[in-house]
Design an enzyme around this catalytic site. Structure first.
Site, PDB file in Angstrom:
ATOM      1  N   PRO A 289     -24.752 124.792  16.708  1.00 50.50           N
ATOM      2  CA  PRO A 289     -24.224 123.359  17.805  1.00 50.50           C
ATOM      3  C   PRO A 289     -25.663 122.179  17.832  1.00 50.50           C
ATOM      4  CG  PRO A 289     -22.748 124.649  18.400  1.00 50.50           C
ATOM      5  CD  PRO A 289     -23.376 125.658  17.577  1.00 50.50           C
ATOM      6  N   GLY A 290     -25.756 121.759  17.967  1.00 51.34           N
ATOM      7  CA  GLY A 290     -26.771 121.114  18.303  1.00 51.34           C
ATOM      8  C   GLY A 290     -26.724 119.459  18.911  1.00 51.34           C
ATOM      9  N   CYS A 357     -48.771 100.173  17.783  1.00 48.57           N
ATOM     10  CA  CYS A 357     -49.547 100.098  16.434  1.00 48.57           C
ATOM     11  C   CYS A 357     -49.025 100.873  15.149  1.00 48.57           C
ATOM     12  CB  CYS A 357     -50.885  99.643  17.394  1.00 48.57           C
ATOM     13  SG  CYS A 357     -51.406  98.723  18.363  1.00 48.57           S
TER      14      CYS A 357
HETATM   15  C1  LIG Z   1     -31.594 122.437  13.805  1.00 50.39           C
HETATM   16  C2  LIG Z   1     -31.039 123.771  13.604  1.00 50.39           C
HETATM   17  C3  LIG Z   1     -29.314 123.848  14.279  1.00 50.39           C
HETATM   18  C4  LIG Z   1     -28.610 122.577  14.677  1.00 50.39           C
HETATM   19  O1  LIG Z   1     -28.057 121.999  14.093  1.00 50.39           O
HETATM   20  P1  LIG Z   1     -26.906 120.554  14.428  1.00 50.39           P
HETATM   21  O2  LIG Z   1     -26.902 119.510  13.302  1.00 50.39           O
HETATM   22  O3  LIG Z   1     -28.529 119.688  15.225  1.00 50.39           O
HETATM   23  O4  LIG Z   1     -26.103 121.122  14.934  1.00 50.39           O
HETATM   24  C5  LIG Z   1     -28.609 125.236  13.945  1.00 50.39           C
HETATM   25  N1  LIG Z   1     -29.643 125.736  13.464  1.00 50.39           N
HETATM   26  C6  LIG Z   1     -30.475 125.997  12.313  1.00 50.39           C
HETATM   27  C7  LIG Z   1     -31.214 127.019  11.807  1.00 50.39           C
HETATM   28  C8  LIG Z   1     -30.981 124.961  12.994  1.00 50.39           C
HETATM   29  O5  LIG Z   1     -32.659 124.400  12.365  1.00 50.39           O
END
Ligand SMILES: *Cc1c(COP(=O)(O)O)cnc(C)c1O
Length: 429
Positions: A289-290, A357
């Protein structure tokens, strides 16, 4: 929602127990402001739900996606809470190490790993490479051989499911550049299994970002489980299943699936499958998760410089631009905009733009706001893909970043100066 951590007290927008106007006064704008409690609460949702389903043979690891917000102070606090990390470059590995993260909990995704990045990862003995092509597999095998090591690998498979999200953040369709095409997965695993210097340990997928519904994720999981069974018949026994990241957040009024509900469904399926197919083998379920951790843990503060009206259209020019927060111009993304101090004067519809710009330099469109020049505006839900995508375009120093913990405010990255920006450049003699 950011509401729990970024809420009004009277007319003043706060972060945890601190007024945002005081923070802007002290550190200037544009400024990224994060809530420590938001980060730790969001990670806990993953960790505590996974804990509920844990058995001797069903383990899990949450690998925070470093690219969503990569400040080392944040990586450090997530590492202290037990997080692993999903990286997409050697630079991100260096960050994880600098933050005190455990390299044995690092997985490495991405289609373009270079030889030096692979070498660095092998030196630190990372948990796993998420391999995206046969060429990459061969490169990893060769480098591991040269170093006298065995690289642990997983293949990122492309399950060809539609994540039903923005095309720029959809990654699991056949036509995307990511992963091994579904039809080639079995033969690719067979090739890897025959190599000397790799150990095949897992399978992974990541189908897209900002998913509100978990149905596509569960569909991908079913396809992946099916592959694991087919591999098992060929004698290839995997020990982890990594279902990627992608759970969405509320920017406006979206209602994403709750993380505990999603995880419960994942664990239920995996536990049921494990009971029938491999009751005696330890399986680790991994998540990447990110946004669902960092997105609603931060905001961007900007100060309104000028109000102007062109052909009847009202513009609010702020000191934050597309170089600071790129998501609106890149994806037409929506960020809520809130005045840090509420006014009672009548509101007008504004297009909120930056100083860059470029006509694409806008942060929000058609927002009803009661504002005056000099006011502070908070761009909400900016903790993910905000600072990590910021650039120096127009020779603008990237914003400073602060992390608030209750009543305490910590500067976790100072503002860049023009000298910082051109420090690596040299004149021709
Ligand atoms: C960017 C990415 C994530 C995280 O995705 P989220 O939508 O931010 O949870 C996880 N795995 C991979 C391989 C990614 O490229």
């Amino acid at each position: 929602m950011t509401e729990r951590y970024f809420a009004y007290k009277g007319n003043v927008l706060m972060v945890e127990d601190v007024a945002l106007d005081a923070i802007a006064e002290q550190f200037g704008t544009p400024l990224y402001v994060y809530s420590r409690a938001a980060f730790t609460d969001h990670l806990s949702q993953y960790v505590t739900t996974a804990e509920k389903y844990r058995t001797a043979n069903l383990q899990s690891l949450t690998c925070y996606s470093v690219k969503s917000n990569s400040n080392i102070a944040i990586l450090n606090l997530l590492a202290e809470q037990g997080a692993g990390f999903d990286i997409v470059s050697g630079g991100e590995l260096s960050r994880v190490i600098a933050a005190g993260g455990d390299p044995h909990k690092v997985i490495y995704s991405g289609v373009g790993k270079t030889p030096s990045e692979i070498r660095l990862s092998l030196e630190y003995d990372i948990l796993c490479f998420n391999v995206e092509s046969l060429s990459e597999l061969k490169r990893i095998n060769r480098i591991a051989g040269e170093m006298g090591k065995k690289a642990r690998i997983s293949f990122r498979v492309n399950p060809d499911v539609d994540a039903k999200t923005h095309p720029y953040i959809s990654t699991g369709l056949k036509k995307n550049k990511f992963g091994i095409p579904f039809e080639e997965v079995l033969s690719t695993y067979a090739e890897a299994d025959a190599l000397e210097n790799v150990e095949v340990i897992g399978i992974d997928c990541h189908i897209g970002s900002q998913l509100l519904d978990d149905a596509p994720l569960l569909e991908a999981l079913d396809k992946v489980i099916n592959l694991v069974n087919q591999l098992e018949e060929k004698g290839i026994k995997l020990s982890h299943i990594d279902i990627g990241g992608g759970i969405g957040i509320t920017y406006a009024d979206e209602q994403p699936v709750a993380v505990p509900d999603y995880l419960s469904r994942v664990f239920a399926r995996i536990a049921e499958w494990q009971k029938d197919y491999c009751p005696d083998r330890q399986i680790t379920v991994m998540f990447e998760p990110g946004r669902s951790i960092s997105g609603n843990a931060g905001i961007l503060l900007g100060r309104l410089q000028y109000l102007k009206t062109n052909s009847g259209k009202h513009f609010a020019v702020v000191d934050a631009g597309m170089n600071d927060l790129m998501r609106p111009s890149l994806y037409e993304a929506y960020h809520g905009v809130k005045p840090v101090i509420k006014r009672s004067s009548p509101a007008k519809a504004y297009e909120i733009v930056g100083p860059i710009c470029e006509s694409g330099d806008w942060l929000a469109r058609d927002r009803e706001l009661a504002v005056e020049e000099g006011d502070l505006l908070a761009f909400m839900s900016a903790g993910a893909y905000g600072m990590s995508m910021a650039s120096n375009y127009n020779t603008r120093g990237r914003p400073a970043e602060v992390l608030v913990d209750g009543q305490e405010v910590h500067l976790i990255r100072r503002r860049e100066t023009p000298e910082d920006i051109f420090a690596l450049e040299t004149l021709v003699p």
